[in-house]
Design a protein around this motif. Structure first.
Motif, PDB file in Angstrom:
ATOM      1  N   SER A 149      31.360  -6.221 -16.689  1.00 16.07           N
ATOM      2  CA  SER A 149      30.292  -7.153 -16.336  1.00 16.07           C
ATOM      3  C   SER A 149      28.936  -6.468 -16.466  1.00 16.07           C
ATOM      4  N   ASP A 199      35.780 -23.063 -12.160  1.00 15.75           N
ATOM      5  CA  ASP A 199      35.676 -21.833 -11.371  1.00 15.75           C
ATOM      6  C   ASP A 199      36.698 -20.790 -11.803  1.00 15.75           C
ATOM      7  N   ARG A 210      25.541 -17.581 -13.204  1.00 14.31           N
ATOM      8  CA  ARG A 210      25.576 -16.312 -12.471  1.00 14.31           C
ATOM      9  C   ARG A 210      24.712 -15.241 -13.126  1.00 14.31           C
ATOM     10  N   LEU A 231      28.166 -16.102 -18.362  1.00 16.12           N
ATOM     11  CA  LEU A 231      28.234 -17.005 -17.219  1.00 16.12           C
ATOM     12  C   LEU A 231      26.806 -17.340 -16.807  1.00 16.12           C
ATOM     13  N   TYR A 248      34.731  -5.506 -14.272  1.00 10.29           N
ATOM     14  CA  TYR A 248      35.053  -6.827 -13.740  1.00 10.29           C
ATOM     15  C   TYR A 248      36.560  -7.032 -13.620  1.00 10.29           C
ATOM     16  N   LEU A 294      36.835 -17.186 -10.030  1.00 10.12           N
ATOM     17  CA  LEU A 294      35.515 -16.580  -9.879  1.00 10.12           C
ATOM     18  C   LEU A 294      35.126 -16.403  -8.418  1.00 10.12           C
ATOM     19  N   ARG A 324      35.872 -20.149 -20.068  1.00 13.97           N
ATOM     20  CA  ARG A 324      35.690 -20.550 -18.680  1.00 13.97           C
ATOM     21  C   ARG A 324      35.973 -22.037 -18.534  1.00 13.97           C
TER      22      ARG A 324
END
Length: 393
Positions: free
Chosen positions: A213, A259, A200, A197, A222, A276, A256
């Protein structure tokens, strides 16, 4: 392949202008994507010099890569040859980027000293941008290795490649259950898939009972509950639930879209989505149960996404329908030999490739095509790439 507007950017991070895909075992197939839910016609890709470059190979994963100029190549993870390969569409050549011989685990794997000849066991592979590849390595200390080049061009150049290990322990480790706050160099279980991601600065990777994560060199759980592998009888999973309270089993490819993160969970028989922002996990496709035989979901008699039974969804790719702007998921079931196409906006689902419960290696339209155990999928605006274990050369 037909030309269609490219809306696939909605499934990628801000710095990733192409879709991220996912991976696994038998044929590598290329299929043209129709706008409607029509069946797909399969064609096996043949790599003219792959036998000279690396010998016979079994594909565990694949990803599509684009150069800044738009040139396309395939990044292929090979289990048989313990290699990461690249097929360049422009030059029509295949080259080994990393792996193929050497020690199973050695100091070569630390940092930028990693040799292109070091032995690896690559699973899912992911293209982060035009100069960075991530792949899950289940052999060398069960770590995830980041592969990068010093140049932002495709093909990747082994002579200019530098390496980093964003997560995983040293050689000869004792596997541990992931705990929140553990250092990124803590030993982990064998990973299979990754999802980076970019906006992020966060890396997700799968374990057999969770998704972990990595951020700021620290690991946190996560999704799922380490040490409590999910069961299809866990009824609370059927409700919208906080991602760290849910249980999962064998989470596989992740993609992904905006969001939301979608995760194929082959041990649970579903595709889950996680918001998310809110952290809420909910079922996108599937029912947790296994009826037999599974439904065939034909174009004439489509299935409904929230009542359809899947056996072992593993490969996953997402596109945006240019007609409805809705999300389309392509789901490869590793056990029954088919690719599903699920339209989230309409709730309808179709088998678009393969013969249900008749896996094989035959090309052609829906009447004859056969697919093996799907490992990873990758989609562009007009083409779906399927890795189901074998690349015929």
């Amino acid at each position: 392949a037909s030309t269609r507007p490219n809306n696939s950017h909605r499934q990628a991070s801000a710095t990733t202008p192409w879709p991220m895909l996912v991976i696994m075992s038998a044929l590598m197939l290329c299929v043209a994507l129709p706008t409607e839910a029509a069946p797909l016609s399969l064609e096996t890709l043949h790599f003219p010099n792959i036998d000279e470059a690396v010998g016979y190979t079994s594909a565990s994963g694949l990803a599509v890569s684009y150069s800044p100029s738009g040139a396309k190549s395939l990044i292929i993870a090979s289990l048989t040859n313990a290699s990461i390969l690249q097929y360049d569409f422009v030059s029509n050549t295949t080259a080994r980027l990393i792996g193929g011989s050497g020690l199973v685990c050695s100091p070569e794997y630390d940092g930028d000293k990693m040799s292109i000849w070091s032995q690896i066991r690559p699973e899912g592979v992911e293209v982060i941008n035009d100069h960075t590849i991530l792949f899950a390595d289940g052999m060398t200390g069960s770590r995830i290795v980041q592969l990068a080049t010093t140049s932002s061009i495709v093909p990747f150049s082994p002579s200019t490649t530098i390496f980093a290990k964003p997560v995983g322990g040293p050689c000869n480790y004792t596997q541990k259950t992931t705990t929140n706050g553990a250092n990124a160099d803590t030993p982990i279980g064998p990973p299979e898939f990754t999802l980076y991601l970019a906006d992020r600065s966060e890396l997700l990777f799968t374990q057999f009972d969770s998704v972990v994560s990595v951020k700021n060199d620290k690991m946190t759980v996560y999704f799922g509950t380490p040490g409590n592998k999910g069961k299809r009888t866990h009824t609370y999973n059927k409700m919208d639930i906080n991602r760290i309270v849910a249980t999962t089993a064998d989470p596989s490819q992740m993609v992904r879209v905006g969001d939301e993160i979608f995760i194929a969970e082959r041990g649970m028989g579903i595709v889950r989505k996680i918001n998310l922002t809110s952290g809420i996990a909910s079922v996108a496709v599937g029912t947790f149960t296994t009826t037999w035989p599974p439904e065939n979901c034909t174009t004439a008699a489509p299935c409904v996404i929230n009542t359809t039974t899947m056996v072992a969804p593993r490969g996953l790719a997402a596109l945006i329908d240019p007609d409805t702007n809705g999300i389309i998921l392509f789901i490869g079931d590793a056990s029954v030999g088919v690719i599903y196409r699920a339209h989230l906006a309409t709730g309808r689902m179709f088998v678009v490739a393969g013969q249900l419960l008749r896996p094989g290696r035959r090309d052609g339209d829906i009447a004859v095509s056969q697919i093996g155990g799907v490992r990873q999928l990758s989609a562009t605006s007009d083409t779906l790439y399927i890795s189901d274990g074998r690349i015929r050369v």
